[in-house]
Design an enzyme around this catalytic site. Structure first.
Site, PDB file in Angstrom:
ATOM      1  N   SER A  60       0.844  -1.193   0.000  1.00 50.73           N
ATOM      2  CA  SER A  60       0.000   0.000   0.000  1.00 50.73           C
ATOM      3  C   SER A  60       0.882   1.247   0.000  1.00 50.73           C
ATOM      4  O   SER A  60       2.109   1.153  -0.017  1.00 50.73           O
ATOM      5  CB  SER A  60      -0.911  -0.024   1.221  1.00 50.73           C
ATOM      6  OG  SER A  60      -0.123   0.007   2.373  1.00 50.73           O
TER       7      SER A  60
ATOM      8  N   GLY B 273       0.530   5.488  -3.779  1.00 52.23           N
ATOM      9  CA  GLY B 273      -0.098   6.584  -4.516  1.00 52.23           C
ATOM     10  C   GLY B 273      -1.265   6.137  -5.383  1.00 52.23           C
ATOM     11  O   GLY B 273      -1.527   6.701  -6.441  1.00 52.23           O
TER      12      GLY B 273
ATOM     13  N   ILE C  76      -3.801   9.009  -5.782  1.00 57.84           N
ATOM     14  CA  ILE C  76      -3.367  10.027  -6.754  1.00 57.84           C
ATOM     15  C   ILE C  76      -3.534   9.469  -8.175  1.00 57.84           C
ATOM     16  O   ILE C  76      -3.950  10.166  -9.092  1.00 57.84           O
ATOM     17  CB  ILE C  76      -1.878  10.415  -6.512  1.00 57.84           C
ATOM     18  CG1 ILE C  76      -1.689  11.016  -5.114  1.00 57.84           C
ATOM     19  CG2 ILE C  76      -1.369  11.364  -7.597  1.00 57.84           C
ATOM     20  CD1 ILE C  76      -2.385  12.325  -4.896  1.00 57.84           C
TER      21      ILE C  76
ATOM     22  N   PRO D 182       7.544  -9.162  -7.529  1.00 56.65           N
ATOM     23  CA  PRO D 182       6.365  -8.900  -6.691  1.00 56.65           C
ATOM     24  C   PRO D 182       5.129  -8.548  -7.525  1.00 56.65           C
ATOM     25  O   PRO D 182       4.012  -8.966  -7.197  1.00 56.65           O
ATOM     26  CB  PRO D 182       6.798  -7.713  -5.826  1.00 56.65           C
ATOM     27  CG  PRO D 182       8.290  -7.722  -5.840  1.00 56.65           C
ATOM     28  CD  PRO D 182       8.687  -8.301  -7.167  1.00 56.65           C
TER      29      PRO D 182
ATOM     30  N   GLN E  77       4.530  -9.624 -10.561  1.00 56.44           N
ATOM     31  CA  GLN E  77       4.046 -10.879 -11.151  1.00 56.44           C
ATOM     32  C   GLN E  77       3.190 -11.640 -10.145  1.00 56.44           C
ATOM     33  O   GLN E  77       2.152 -12.204 -10.481  1.00 56.44           O
ATOM     34  CB  GLN E  77       5.227 -11.750 -11.584  1.00 56.44           C
ATOM     35  CG  GLN E  77       6.076 -11.128 -12.672  1.00 56.44           C
ATOM     36  CD  GLN E  77       7.226 -12.049 -13.063  1.00 56.44           C
ATOM     37  OE1 GLN E  77       7.069 -13.248 -13.173  1.00 56.44           O
ATOM     38  NE2 GLN E  77       8.401 -11.467 -13.265  1.00 56.44           N
TER      39      GLN E  77
ATOM     40  N   CYS F 136     -10.203  25.357  12.966  1.00 59.13           N
ATOM     41  CA  CYS F 136     -11.134  24.643  13.857  1.00 59.13           C
ATOM     42  C   CYS F 136     -10.591  24.653  15.290  1.00 59.13           C
ATOM     43  O   CYS F 136     -10.724  25.655  15.981  1.00 59.13           O
ATOM     44  CB  CYS F 136     -11.402  23.241  13.332  1.00 59.13           C
ATOM     45  SG  CYS F 136     -12.918  22.560  14.026  1.00 59.13           S
TER      46      CYS F 136
ATOM     47  N   MET G  16      -8.781  27.761  16.051  1.00 63.63           N
ATOM     48  CA  MET G  16      -9.567  28.963  16.359  1.00 63.63           C
ATOM     49  C   MET G  16      -9.996  28.936  17.829  1.00 63.63           C
ATOM     50  O   MET G  16      -9.958  29.945  18.534  1.00 63.63           O
ATOM     51  CB  MET G  16     -10.793  29.004  15.443  1.00 63.63           C
ATOM     52  CG  MET G  16     -11.701  30.192  15.677  1.00 63.63           C
ATOM     53  SD  MET G  16     -13.220  29.721  16.546  1.00 63.63           S
ATOM     54  CE  MET G  16     -14.310  31.043  16.042  1.00 63.63           C
TER      55      MET G  16
ATOM     56  N   ARG H 230     -17.614  19.568  17.703  1.00 62.06           N
ATOM     57  CA  ARG H 230     -18.669  19.406  18.719  1.00 62.06           C
ATOM     58  C   ARG H 230     -18.723  20.594  19.668  1.00 62.06           C
ATOM     59  O   ARG H 230     -19.620  20.710  20.473  1.00 62.06           O
ATOM     60  CB  ARG H 230     -18.392  18.172  19.583  1.00 62.06           C
ATOM     61  CG  ARG H 230     -18.485  16.856  18.855  1.00 62.06           C
ATOM     62  CD  ARG H 230     -18.451  15.679  19.823  1.00 62.06           C
ATOM     63  NE  ARG H 230     -18.074  14.464  19.111  1.00 62.06           N
ATOM     64  CZ  ARG H 230     -18.934  13.711  18.418  1.00 62.06           C
ATOM     65  NH1 ARG H 230     -20.201  14.037  18.353  1.00 62.06           N
ATOM     66  NH2 ARG H 230     -18.518  12.621  17.793  1.00 62.06           N
TER      67      ARG H 230
ATOM     68  N   HIS I 139     -13.286  24.225   8.376  1.00 62.11           N
ATOM     69  CA  HIS I 139     -12.039  23.713   7.792  1.00 62.11           C
ATOM     70  C   HIS I 139     -11.890  24.215   6.357  1.00 62.11           C
ATOM     71  O   HIS I 139     -12.316  23.527   5.420  1.00 62.11           O
ATOM     72  CB  HIS I 139     -12.047  22.179   7.786  1.00 62.11           C
ATOM     73  CG  HIS I 139     -11.914  21.571   9.138  1.00 62.11           C
ATOM     74  ND1 HIS I 139     -10.690  21.312   9.716  1.00 62.11           N
ATOM     75  CD2 HIS I 139     -12.859  21.184  10.033  1.00 62.11           C
ATOM     76  CE1 HIS I 139     -10.883  20.773  10.913  1.00 62.11           C
ATOM     77  NE2 HIS I 139     -12.186  20.689  11.138  1.00 62.11           N
TER      78      HIS I 139
ATOM     79  N   GLU J 146      -9.428  24.165   4.542  1.00 66.97           N
ATOM     80  CA  GLU J 146      -8.507  23.339   3.742  1.00 66.97           C
ATOM     81  C   GLU J 146      -9.212  22.350   2.818  1.00 66.97           C
ATOM     82  O   GLU J 146      -8.611  21.875   1.855  1.00 66.97           O
ATOM     83  CB  GLU J 146      -7.523  22.598   4.665  1.00 66.97           C
ATOM     84  CG  GLU J 146      -8.116  21.510   5.553  1.00 66.97           C
ATOM     85  CD  GLU J 146      -8.549  21.998   6.940  1.00 66.97           C
ATOM     86  OE1 GLU J 146      -8.852  23.201   7.072  1.00 66.97           O
ATOM     87  OE2 GLU J 146      -8.596  21.167   7.875  1.00 66.97           O
TER      88      GLU J 146
END
Ligand code: GLN
Length: 543
Positions: free
Chosen positions: A17, A20, A23, A194, A196, A388, A391, A472, A519, A521
């Site tokens: 894993s 990417g 992506i 790997p 294969q 968040c 702040m 929350r 958020h 972002e």
């Protein structure tokens, strides 16, 4: 081609894993979109969790929040940034959701007395969910990324669903295997064994890849392509090289160097339309040329597990987008807030930064160090941007240091605080008491009204905004008047005036001291940086 057939591309990982896959799946979406096709990206995760909201981001990556409040895997963020399309809860499935729905139906007698089996009922539900996603997005091509790697037990029902779809409509379904080619240092050459093995694992469940993407440090050599071509009986043009690149935004452009878009469309029996990736080519070139640096410190606490890159991916990308647009190369430093608690003299290391971000977070570890950071940034006039929790932190710091409310705090950190300037939201009290935690925060997009003349309204250039939330706790309205009198401006407020969405100090007092309950972002894009990140980086560079 049969008319109106929907096309599906399954993206599965081999060997290991974190190579990417997200992506790559997002880039496949991008290159097909750039050729005029309506695409949708879907992520299927193997875990039994209903969503990512209950998973620790330090180990599994950021929880990405959608407009509709879905708490999803970080890959939905990649999809949004690459295709500039908003994901919904239909774009995200988990083993937990699949089983929950099958069991719900069973309890409702919807299987009409039949016994319900893992096979075929689980794959059938997976297929239904893939089709729901296609319909919701009205996509011509739906790209389905499977989490995990081929050979994992929990992936089997998902692979079976894909196999069933392919056997029904072989011309409409493709498999893309993303595999890793290691280059052992002692040998200095790429090895394909790997990969294969991964192909053999796929064969054992009745699947052969239609494409193999070779992730590696360097482009796949022609020898390697030949070997893979022998194992999979794939033509060389279907073996795509995916070497390390300077930035993730190079990936779609790089794929097209192997003519991936055209070969995919031909394999799907779709007309090959002209592509337009020109702005991506320009961006990728621009990023490489930038040499002026902006130094941003992220003060938080989730730094000791996996790579911070995954935990804060949307924050990092937002800094990137804004910095690149302004012609700067970001240099991001990860600063563990706990060390400032132990030794506040260390705070002086913040002096060398152009700007500080305190990102989102939960629980009280490291919070005192963040409060010290917020106060230090205020006194030293270092641009500060709170996301968040960030702040809430600056509000607590202001209450303690300017209002002199000793021990002011958030009820999350100290339920007994004498001055709960950040308090549990009314509708959260029972949920917390009953441990009803899954998908119960204030989630997703909510509007806010901006105060004229504020930093926020200057940055956005509009009076009303909508941003995504995940919290929350909130500023307690009992303290708003006192805080405002003492100079803190609540420049963004919910339309009914009850929820403080943005806090800031006026420009005359500080170059940039601003925090958002939401958020920002999650909404930044490579070609449309978020206005608050842009304003923050501008201020940071002026410092
Ligand atoms: N823990 C805080 C809250 O729940 C902040 C959440 C966040 O940063 N996303 O309100």
């Amino acid at each position: 081609m049969k008319k109106n057939n929907c096309k599906y591309i399954f993206v599965v990982g081999g060997v290991m894993s974190s190579v990417g896959k997200g992506i790559a799946a997002a880039s496949i979406g991008k290159i097909l979109q750039s050729r005029g096709y309506k695409v949708a990206n879907l992520k299927a995760d193997m875990y039994v969790n209903i969503d990512a909201g209950t998973i620790r981001p330090a180990e599994h990556g950021e929880v990405f929040v959608g407009e509709d409040g879905i708490e999803a895997d970080q890959d939905l963020g990649n999809y949004e940034r690459f295709t500039d399309q908003t994901s919904t809860r239909e774009n995200y499935i988990t083993t937990g959701q699949i089983y929950a729905e099958v069991i719900r139906r069973e309890r409702n007698l919807e299987y009409e007395g039949e016994d319900v089996e893992v096979y075929p009922d689980i794959p059938k539900e997976i297929i239904r969910r893939i089709e729901v996603c296609q319909k919701k997005n009205n996509s011509e091509i739906t790209i389905i990324e499977y989490g995990g790697t081929v050979g994992e037990y929990q992936l089997l029902p998902f692979l079976e669903a894909a196999r069933m779809m392919k056997s029904k409509n072989p011309e409409d379904v493709l498999f893309v295997l993303i595999s890793y080619l290691p280059t052992p240092t002692l040998l200095g050459e790429q090895k394909s064994k790997p990969t294969q093995r991964a192909v053999i694992d796929l064969h054992s469940v009745g699947l052969n890849p239609d494409f193999v993407i070779c992730r590696a440090d360097k482009p796949a050599t022609s020898d390697i392509k030949k070997t893979i071509n022998n194992v999979c009986s794939l033509s060389i043009e279907r073996i795509i090289s995916a070497p390390n690149v300077y930035s993730i935004y190079d990936v779609p452009v790089n794929f097209e160097k192997d003519n991936f878009g055209e070969t995919l469309l031909k394999a799907l029996h779709l007309p090959v339309r002209k592509r337009d990736l020109s702005e991506w080519v320009t961006l990728a070139q621009k990023i490489k040329k930038i040499d002026k640096e902006v130094k941003i410190g992220i003060v938080g606490k989730y730094f000791n597990f996996k790579s911070c890159k995954d935990t804060y991916i949307s924050v990092i990308e937002s800094i990137n987008h804004a910095s690149w647009a302004l012609g700067f190369k970001p240099n991001i430093l990860w600063l563990d807030s706990e060390k400032y608690e132990k030794d506040s003299s260390l705070l002086c290391e913040l002096d060398s930064l152009d700007g500080i971000i305190v990102p989102g977070g939960f629980g009280n570890r490291g919070v005192e160090g963040m409060i010290l950071t917020a106060d230090y940034a205020r006194l030293k006039k270092i641009p500060y941007f709170g996301l968040c929790l960030g702040m809430q932190i600056m509000t607590i710091a202001y209450a303690r240091n300017i209002l002199k409310l000793k021990d002011a705090n958030s009820t999350e950190m100290d339920p007994e605080t004498p001055h709960p300037v950040i308090a549990t939201m009314a509708d959260q009290v029972d949920k917390i008491k009953n441990k009803n935690y899954g998908a119960t925060m204030r989630l997703g997009a909510y509007p806010a009204m901006l105060k004229r003349g504020s930093l926020a309204s200057a940055a956005y250039g509009q009076a009303e905004i909508s941003e995504r939330h995940r919290h929350r706790y909130e500023v307690d309205n009992k303290y708003v008047e006192q805080l405002q009198k003492a100079g803190l401006v609540f420049s963004g407020v919910s339309p009914d005036g009850t929820l403080m969405e943005i806090a800031e100090l006026p420009k005359k007092d500080h170059p940039f001291y601003l925090g958002t309950q939401f958020h920002p972002e999650f909404k930044s894009r490579p070609f449309a940086p978020h206005p608050l990140f842009t304003a923050f980086v501008k201020a940071a560079k002026r410092k």
